[in-house]
Design an enzyme around this catalytic site. Structure first.
Site, PDB file in Angstrom:
ATOM      1  N   HIS A 182       0.532   0.448 -13.062  1.00 51.12           N
ATOM      2  CA  HIS A 182       1.324  -0.744 -13.377  1.00 51.12           C
ATOM      3  C   HIS A 182       2.794  -0.347 -13.541  1.00 51.12           C
ATOM      4  O   HIS A 182       3.095   0.649 -14.206  1.00 51.12           O
ATOM      5  CB  HIS A 182       0.810  -1.404 -14.656  1.00 51.12           C
ATOM      6  CG  HIS A 182       1.497  -2.713 -14.941  1.00 51.12           C
ATOM      7  ND1 HIS A 182       1.442  -3.790 -14.081  1.00 51.12           N
ATOM      8  CD2 HIS A 182       2.272  -3.099 -15.979  1.00 51.12           C
ATOM      9  CE1 HIS A 182       2.156  -4.777 -14.574  1.00 51.12           C
ATOM     10  NE2 HIS A 182       2.675  -4.395 -15.728  1.00 51.12           N
ATOM     11  N   ASP A 226      -3.568  -5.281 -17.177  1.00 54.37           N
ATOM     12  CA  ASP A 226      -2.711  -4.088 -17.201  1.00 54.37           C
ATOM     13  C   ASP A 226      -2.709  -3.444 -18.584  1.00 54.37           C
ATOM     14  O   ASP A 226      -1.664  -3.142 -19.155  1.00 54.37           O
ATOM     15  CB  ASP A 226      -1.285  -4.459 -16.755  1.00 54.37           C
ATOM     16  CG  ASP A 226      -1.285  -4.973 -15.316  1.00 54.37           C
ATOM     17  OD1 ASP A 226      -1.906  -4.336 -14.470  1.00 54.37           O
ATOM     18  OD2 ASP A 226      -0.668  -6.024 -15.067  1.00 54.37           O
ATOM     19  N   GLY A 250       0.791  -1.227   0.000  1.00 56.41           N
ATOM     20  CA  GLY A 250       0.000   0.000   0.000  1.00 56.41           C
ATOM     21  C   GLY A 250       0.820   1.272   0.000  1.00 56.41           C
ATOM     22  O   GLY A 250       0.332   2.320   0.422  1.00 56.41           O
TER      23      GLY A 250
HETATM   24  C1  GAR Z   1       3.118  -1.371  -7.443  1.00 56.41           C
HETATM   25  O1  GAR Z   1       4.413  -1.468  -7.974  1.00 56.41           O
HETATM   26  C2  GAR Z   1       2.079  -1.432  -8.530  1.00 56.41           C
HETATM   27  O2  GAR Z   1       2.459  -0.758  -9.689  1.00 56.41           O
HETATM   28  C3  GAR Z   1       1.973  -2.911  -8.760  1.00 56.41           C
HETATM   29  O3  GAR Z   1       1.963  -3.448  -7.457  1.00 56.41           O
HETATM   30  C4  GAR Z   1       2.801  -2.626  -6.625  1.00 56.41           C
HETATM   31  C5  GAR Z   1       2.040  -2.303  -5.366  1.00 56.41           C
HETATM   32  O4  GAR Z   1       2.861  -1.620  -4.450  1.00 56.41           O
HETATM   33  N1  GAR Z   1       0.826  -3.271  -9.524  1.00 56.41           N
HETATM   34  C6  GAR Z   1       0.831  -4.232 -10.442  1.00 56.41           C
HETATM   35  O5  GAR Z   1       1.799  -4.928 -10.669  1.00 56.41           O
HETATM   36  C7  GAR Z   1      -0.461  -4.397 -11.205  1.00 56.41           C
HETATM   37  N2  GAR Z   1      -0.310  -5.413 -12.193  1.00 56.41           N
HETATM   38  P1  GAR Z   1       2.222  -0.940  -3.180  1.00 56.41           P
HETATM   39  O6  GAR Z   1       1.293  -1.986  -2.544  1.00 56.41           O
HETATM   40  O7  GAR Z   1       3.377  -0.603  -2.291  1.00 56.41           O
HETATM   41  O8  GAR Z   1       1.450   0.273  -3.646  1.00 56.41           O
END
Ligand code: GAR
Length: 202
Positions: free
Chosen positions: A110, A151, A13
């Site tokens: 993404h 995505d 998060g």
């Molecule tokens: C982020 O890097 C986001 O871009 C990715 O998950 C991570 C979440 O980080 N999303 C994806 O890969 C979607 N396919 P966070 O929980 O620290 O925000």
């Protein structure tokens, strides 16, 4: 009027935190009205609690179909009357049973460039591709989620990130997250200032 955001998370998060901070500092004319996670141990739920935002663990029930779960999730999210639903590290594919309730109002982040490395572990896969000499850059994109494509969807913003000589995966990952935290907030601010997203493709 502050825009109402519901943020969906599955993990740490940190991008939710970037949104919460930007709202608190009035860099974003918005309020996070609820945070929903499909994972019980997502730290994003803790971040929501700490910010005084309603946080809900929303698991799939045994035997529940994808569409039934998505319909139930849509009803829950709708109860907060969101202007936008933000997928900030939400790692579960949403079907039209969810998306049809929020046309042009679901925004995904993404950690890769459009069309590259969709799905999970995009940062690691890009890094491996760089080590093999297949790419010299990756990036971050923010896009609308019109359908069940992974995505994929109309790009609201994207930023290239070039690999730096000798950098480790951890160093690259930190740079990607820093760009994400800024680009997500900037893009939301721009979308809100424009009063929404207009499809100019004709
Ligand atoms: C982020 O890097 C986001 O871009 C990715 O998950 C991570 C979440 O980080 N999303 C994806 O890969 C979607 N396919 P966070 O929980 O620290 O925000």
């Amino acid at each position: 009027m502050l825009a109402r955001l519901v943020v969906l998370v599955s993990g740490n998060g940190s991008n939710l935190q970037a949104i919460l901070d930007a709202c608190a500092q009035k860099r974003l004319p918005a309020r996070v009205v609820a945070v929903v996670s499909n994972k019980a141990d997502a730290y994003g739920l803790v971040r929501a609690h700490l910010a005084g935002v309603e946080a809900m663990y929303f698991p799939k029930s045994d035997g529940e179909s994808r569409c039934d779960y998505d319909t139930r999730l849509a009803a829950y999210v709708s109860s907060y009357s969101p202007d936008y639903v933000i997928l900030a590290g939400w790692m579960r594919l949403l079907s039209s049973c969810f998306l049809s309730h929020f046309p042009n109002r679901v925004i995904n982040l993404h950690p890769a460039l459009p069309g590259a490395f969709p799905g999970t572990h995009a940062i690691e896969r890009a890094y491996t591709a760089w080590q093999r000499g297949e790419v010299d850059r990756s990036g971050v994109m923010v896009h609308l989620v019109p359908d069940e494509g992974v995505d994929n969807g109309p790009v609201l913003a994207c930023e290239e990130i070039f690999f730096q000589e000798d950098e480790t995966l951890a160093q690259f990952e930190a740079r990607v997250h820093a760009v994400e935290h800024r680009l997500l907030v900037e893009t939301l601010a721009r979308v809100l200032a424009a009063g929404g997203w207009e499809d100019e493709s004709g």
